[in-house]
Write a protein that holds these residues in place. Sequence first.
Motif, PDB file in Angstrom:
ATOM      1  N   GLY A  71      -4.834  14.958   1.131  1.00 34.88           N
ATOM      2  CA  GLY A  71      -5.229  16.008   2.056  1.00 34.88           C
ATOM      3  C   GLY A  71      -6.605  15.784   2.644  1.00 34.88           C
ATOM      4  N   ALA A  72      -6.976  14.529   2.844  1.00 32.77           N
ATOM      5  CA  ALA A  72      -8.290  14.172   3.366  1.00 32.77           C
ATOM      6  C   ALA A  72      -8.141  13.590   4.763  1.00 32.77           C
ATOM      7  CB  ALA A  72      -8.983  13.163   2.449  1.00 32.77           C
ATOM      8  N   GLU A  73      -9.257  13.502   5.441  1.00 35.20           N
ATOM      9  CA  GLU A  73      -9.265  12.904   6.771  1.00 35.20           C
ATOM     10  C   GLU A  73      -9.212  11.375   6.642  1.00 35.20           C
ATOM     11  OE1 GLU A  73      -9.051  14.468   9.556  1.00 35.20           O
ATOM     12  OE2 GLU A  73      -9.194  16.487   8.700  1.00 35.20           O
ATOM     13  N   ILE A  74      -8.518  10.750   7.580  1.00 30.89           N
ATOM     14  CA  ILE A  74      -8.390   9.299   7.546  1.00 30.89           C
ATOM     15  C   ILE A  74      -9.742   8.633   7.714  1.00 30.89           C
ATOM     16  CG2 ILE A  74      -7.867   9.234  10.008  1.00 30.89           C
ATOM     17  CD1 ILE A  74      -6.545   6.845   7.271  1.00 30.89           C
ATOM     18  N   GLU A  75     -10.653   9.274   8.469  1.00 26.50           N
ATOM     19  CA  GLU A  75     -11.993   8.709   8.649  1.00 26.50           C
ATOM     20  C   GLU A  75     -12.754   8.675   7.327  1.00 26.50           C
ATOM     21  OE1 GLU A  75     -10.740  11.112  10.417  1.00 26.50           O
ATOM     22  OE2 GLU A  75     -10.414  10.210  12.408  1.00 26.50           O
ATOM     23  N   ASP A  76     -12.575   9.701   6.479  1.00 26.51           N
ATOM     24  CA  ASP A  76     -13.264   9.731   5.186  1.00 26.51           C
ATOM     25  C   ASP A  76     -12.732   8.634   4.264  1.00 26.51           C
ATOM     26  OD1 ASP A  76     -14.667  11.921   6.106  1.00 26.51           O
ATOM     27  OD2 ASP A  76     -13.290  13.389   5.191  1.00 26.51           O
ATOM     28  N   VAL A  77     -11.428   8.400   4.287  1.00 26.34           N
ATOM     29  CA  VAL A  77     -10.849   7.350   3.443  1.00 26.34           C
ATOM     30  C   VAL A  77     -11.328   5.981   3.907  1.00 26.34           C
ATOM     31  CG1 VAL A  77      -8.694   6.317   2.642  1.00 26.34           C
ATOM     32  CG2 VAL A  77      -8.838   8.785   2.977  1.00 26.34           C
ATOM     33  N   GLU A  78     -11.387   5.765   5.208  1.00 23.92           N
ATOM     34  CA  GLU A  78     -11.884   4.484   5.722  1.00 23.92           C
ATOM     35  C   GLU A  78     -13.345   4.276   5.371  1.00 23.92           C
ATOM     36  OE1 GLU A  78     -11.102   4.695   9.851  1.00 23.92           O
ATOM     37  OE2 GLU A  78      -8.972   4.162   9.688  1.00 23.92           O
ATOM     38  N   ALA A  79     -14.142   5.346   5.417  1.00 22.33           N
ATOM     39  CA  ALA A  79     -15.565   5.221   5.076  1.00 22.33           C
ATOM     40  C   ALA A  79     -15.748   4.865   3.607  1.00 22.33           C
ATOM     41  CB  ALA A  79     -16.294   6.520   5.407  1.00 22.33           C
ATOM     42  N   VAL A  80     -14.967   5.488   2.739  1.00 24.92           N
ATOM     43  CA  VAL A  80     -15.061   5.172   1.303  1.00 24.92           C
ATOM     44  C   VAL A  80     -14.613   3.739   1.054  1.00 24.92           C
ATOM     45  CG1 VAL A  80     -14.125   5.733  -0.967  1.00 24.92           C
ATOM     46  CG2 VAL A  80     -14.820   7.563   0.581  1.00 24.92           C
ATOM     47  N   LEU A  81     -13.531   3.325   1.717  1.00 25.58           N
ATOM     48  CA  LEU A  81     -13.052   1.952   1.548  1.00 25.58           C
ATOM     49  C   LEU A  81     -14.101   0.944   1.987  1.00 25.58           C
ATOM     50  CD1 LEU A  81     -10.763  -0.044   0.887  1.00 25.58           C
ATOM     51  CD2 LEU A  81      -9.962   0.248   3.242  1.00 25.58           C
ATOM     52  N   LEU A  82     -14.763   1.198   3.100  1.00 26.75           N
ATOM     53  CA  LEU A  82     -15.795   0.290   3.587  1.00 26.75           C
ATOM     54  C   LEU A  82     -16.975   0.238   2.626  1.00 26.75           C
ATOM     55  CD1 LEU A  82     -16.729  -1.557   5.884  1.00 26.75           C
ATOM     56  CD2 LEU A  82     -17.738   0.456   6.982  1.00 26.75           C
ATOM     57  N   ALA A  83     -17.274   1.365   1.975  1.00 29.96           N
ATOM     58  CA  ALA A  83     -18.424   1.407   1.058  1.00 29.96           C
ATOM     59  C   ALA A  83     -18.172   0.657  -0.234  1.00 29.96           C
ATOM     60  CB  ALA A  83     -18.785   2.863   0.762  1.00 29.96           C
ATOM     61  N   ILE A  84     -16.913   0.630  -0.699  1.00 24.48           N
ATOM     62  CA  ILE A  84     -16.636   0.011  -2.005  1.00 24.48           C
ATOM     63  C   ILE A  84     -16.037  -1.380  -1.880  1.00 24.48           C
ATOM     64  CG2 ILE A  84     -16.317   2.266  -3.067  1.00 24.48           C
ATOM     65  CD1 ILE A  84     -13.330   1.886  -2.905  1.00 24.48           C
ATOM     66  N   GLN A  85     -15.867  -1.902  -0.678  1.00 25.99           N
ATOM     67  CA  GLN A  85     -15.329  -3.257  -0.528  1.00 25.99           C
ATOM     68  C   GLN A  85     -16.312  -4.339  -0.953  1.00 25.99           C
ATOM     69  OE1 GLN A  85     -13.802  -3.704   3.482  1.00 25.99           O
ATOM     70  NE2 GLN A  85     -11.694  -3.324   2.812  1.00 25.99           N
ATOM     71  N   GLY A  86     -17.533  -3.971  -1.224  1.00 27.04           N
ATOM     72  CA  GLY A  86     -18.484  -4.958  -1.722  1.00 27.04           C
ATOM     73  C   GLY A  86     -18.586  -4.999  -3.227  1.00 27.04           C
ATOM     74  N   CYS A  87     -17.689  -4.280  -3.933  1.00 27.87           N
ATOM     75  CA  CYS A  87     -17.729  -4.252  -5.397  1.00 27.87           C
ATOM     76  C   CYS A  87     -17.356  -5.614  -5.968  1.00 27.87           C
ATOM     77  CB  CYS A  87     -16.783  -3.184  -5.933  1.00 27.87           C
ATOM     78  SG  CYS A  87     -17.296  -1.487  -5.602  1.00 27.87           S
ATOM     79  N   ASP A  88     -17.790  -5.829  -7.183  1.00 25.97           N
ATOM     80  CA  ASP A  88     -17.438  -7.048  -7.913  1.00 25.97           C
ATOM     81  C   ASP A  88     -16.094  -6.847  -8.614  1.00 25.97           C
ATOM     82  OD1 ASP A  88     -18.354  -9.706  -9.204  1.00 25.97           O
ATOM     83  OD2 ASP A  88     -17.827  -8.446 -10.930  1.00 25.97           O
ATOM     84  N   PRO A  89     -15.201  -7.816  -8.538  1.00 25.13           N
ATOM     85  CA  PRO A  89     -15.287  -9.110  -7.874  1.00 25.13           C
ATOM     86  C   PRO A  89     -15.135  -8.965  -6.356  1.00 25.13           C
ATOM     87  CG  PRO A  89     -13.129  -8.850  -8.841  1.00 25.13           C
ATOM     88  CD  PRO A  89     -13.908  -7.652  -9.271  1.00 25.13           C
ATOM     89  N   VAL A  90     -15.916  -9.744  -5.656  1.00 28.78           N
ATOM     90  CA  VAL A  90     -15.940  -9.651  -4.203  1.00 28.78           C
ATOM     91  C   VAL A  90     -14.580 -10.057  -3.647  1.00 28.78           C
ATOM     92  CG1 VAL A  90     -17.090 -10.406  -2.100  1.00 28.78           C
ATOM     93  CG2 VAL A  90     -18.388 -10.171  -4.215  1.00 28.78           C
ATOM     94  N   GLY A  91     -14.043  -9.193  -2.800  1.00 32.79           N
ATOM     95  CA  GLY A  91     -12.728  -9.439  -2.215  1.00 32.79           C
ATOM     96  C   GLY A  91     -11.703  -8.394  -2.573  1.00 32.79           C
ATOM     97  N   VAL A  92     -12.007  -7.534  -3.565  1.00 28.36           N
ATOM     98  CA  VAL A  92     -11.066  -6.479  -3.915  1.00 28.36           C
ATOM     99  C   VAL A  92     -11.057  -5.416  -2.821  1.00 28.36           C
ATOM    100  CG1 VAL A  92     -11.237  -6.846  -6.387  1.00 28.36           C
ATOM    101  CG2 VAL A  92     -12.854  -5.329  -5.265  1.00 28.36           C
ATOM    102  N   PHE A  93     -10.030  -4.589  -2.849  1.00 29.97           N
ATOM    103  CA  PHE A  93      -9.792  -3.538  -1.858  1.00 29.97           C
ATOM    104  C   PHE A  93      -9.434  -4.102  -0.483  1.00 29.97           C
ATOM    105  CE2 PHE A  93     -12.720  -1.430  -4.879  1.00 29.97           C
ATOM    106  CZ  PHE A  93     -11.892  -0.401  -5.293  1.00 29.97           C
ATOM    107  N   ALA A  94      -9.086  -5.373  -0.421  1.00 32.16           N
ATOM    108  CA  ALA A  94      -8.615  -5.937   0.850  1.00 32.16           C
ATOM    109  C   ALA A  94      -7.154  -5.581   1.052  1.00 32.16           C
ATOM    110  CB  ALA A  94      -8.801  -7.451   0.861  1.00 32.16           C
ATOM    111  N   ARG A  95      -6.745  -5.496   2.326  1.00 31.81           N
ATOM    112  CA  ARG A  95      -5.368  -5.139   2.639  1.00 31.81           C
ATOM    113  C   ARG A  95      -4.507  -6.354   2.942  1.00 31.81           C
ATOM    114  NH1 ARG A  95      -7.761  -0.645   6.579  1.00 31.81           N
ATOM    115  NH2 ARG A  95      -9.455  -2.168   6.388  1.00 31.81           N
ATOM    116  N   ASN A  96      -5.112  -7.504   3.126  1.00 34.60           N
ATOM    117  CA  ASN A  96      -4.357  -8.735   3.346  1.00 34.60           C
ATOM    118  C   ASN A  96      -5.259  -9.913   2.999  1.00 34.60           C
ATOM    119  OD1 ASN A  96      -5.972  -9.271   5.827  1.00 34.60           O
ATOM    120  ND2 ASN A  96      -4.755  -7.561   6.632  1.00 34.60           N
ATOM    121  N   LEU A  97      -4.705 -11.109   3.081  1.00 37.59           N
ATOM    122  CA  LEU A  97      -5.455 -12.297   2.711  1.00 37.59           C
ATOM    123  C   LEU A  97      -6.640 -12.527   3.635  1.00 37.59           C
ATOM    124  CD1 LEU A  97      -5.830 -14.882   1.065  1.00 37.59           C
ATOM    125  CD2 LEU A  97      -4.158 -16.000   2.569  1.00 37.59           C
ATOM    126  N   ALA A  98      -6.454 -12.336   4.924  1.00 33.49           N
ATOM    127  CA  ALA A  98      -7.552 -12.574   5.864  1.00 33.49           C
ATOM    128  C   ALA A  98      -8.726 -11.647   5.585  1.00 33.49           C
ATOM    129  CB  ALA A  98      -7.046 -12.382   7.296  1.00 33.49           C
TER     130      ALA A  98
END
Length: 497
Positions: free
Chosen positions: A182-209
């Motif tokens: 029940g959240a806004e899509i913009e809020d989910v994208e912002a959280v995803l962008l903030a945590i994509q730098g977590c270790d190990p680097v590369g997690v939270f990706a949606r595809n190989l590229a």
Amino acid sequence: MALSPRLEVRQAQSLTLTPQLMQSIRLLQLSHLELNGFVEAELLRNPLLEREDGADGEPAEPVERPAETGAVEDTVTHGERIQSAEAIAEGYDTAVENVFPDARTDAGSGLARGLGFGAEGEAPDLDQFVATRPLLSDHLTDQVNLILKTAPDRMIARHLIDNLDEAGYLAASLEGIAEQLGAEIEDVEAVLLAIQGCDPVGVFARNLAECLAIQLRERDRLDPVMAKLLANLELLASHDVPALLRAIGCDREDLADMIGELKSLDPKPGRAFDSGPVEAVVPDVFVRPAPAGGWQVELNSDVLPRVLVNREYYATVAARTRDGAGKAFLADCLQTANWLTKSLDQRAQTILKVAIEIVRQQDGFLTHGIAHLKPMTLKMVAEAIDMHESTVSRVTSNKYVMTPRGLFEMKYFFTTAIASSDGMGEHSAEAVRHRIRQLIDAEPAGDVLSDDTIAEILKREQGIDVARRTVAKYREGMNIPSSVIRRRQKKGLERIA
């Protein structure tokens, strides 16, 4: 002739599968882990069953320790000889903190307590000091709690973590997660962008590229040319170098450098963490060369559960039991215990009998290698040992054999037969697959073998009468690309090099 109902008595023979017979059949196809679990449950349910711990079932006599202790003494037994931290510090005329900085100074704490021993002189539990690899979810949760400040953002991040697969990729769409929370899509994208730098680097990706792009961005190597390369990974996978150079707009030397950098990245960063317990494969049968020649086949006694029927306990309890329900329970327990011990022995003998016949028929494989693996079916083994095919199939399921050539599942030795062109013999399908892989591995870049050519070589060299469709089926089963793709790959590697 008028039809009328009537009663008749007929005598006929038929095979009836009793519950115990069906259970005995089911025991044949259980692995040793499943079998041990079943036996443990029976030991808890049946008071007449007990596990045979030793060869004679009797505990070993305790070994008496010598009165004098050598240089290496038992620290647990002689823990009381260790002086306290206060006594040692007093001998050096200094404070306890100067001798043992980490030692506790409260009353009753000595050097033995500081070393991890309890007040009773008991040894510490070594399991407490064994390093364990953390789970990916726990590792990411600790980082998310430091990165995100608000509770809603942390809840979204936790939901993203729960939707990661074993490789660390996000398995759910952001729209679905936003709708579920029940959240806004913009809020989910912002959280995803903030945590994509977590270790190990590369997690939270949606595809190989995106996974590779996150790692390159962390290294400050995600320039426009590299971004174009990531956008054309399908051309890189097909080794279409000319099209790749046109799409990226660089020379061959730069392309080789970028491909080398991509090879240094981790395409599945989540695999570095435990996703669950890993069970080692334990052989059920050992095959060793016999001293006098031939092969020695023996069961792995370590994985065979050994149980006994305690008849003395049964006699004692039966003499004191007066009610009918108790006597019926004891009779059922005795019958079940006798059946289990007999079934376990019969299961072991059947496995050994099948394994001996497999070794006898596959002597060439054990002696010379996979090229001499003979075609063998369940029917051939069943007829040789006078058993039914279904019994052999159950025995060989989830069973492993340790041979001088490695560990193999029993099912591995059963392969279909391919006719010979001269009609003098047959070839194993597994041996044909092995020969096809050898021919493809040895082919030069300028002379890639087609399926028709491989079929001709097999027929000319070894007399294997195999069709092109069969070669293609075996090649695809081994995940080997076609000759067109292999030629493009080899030429692409030469151009890049």
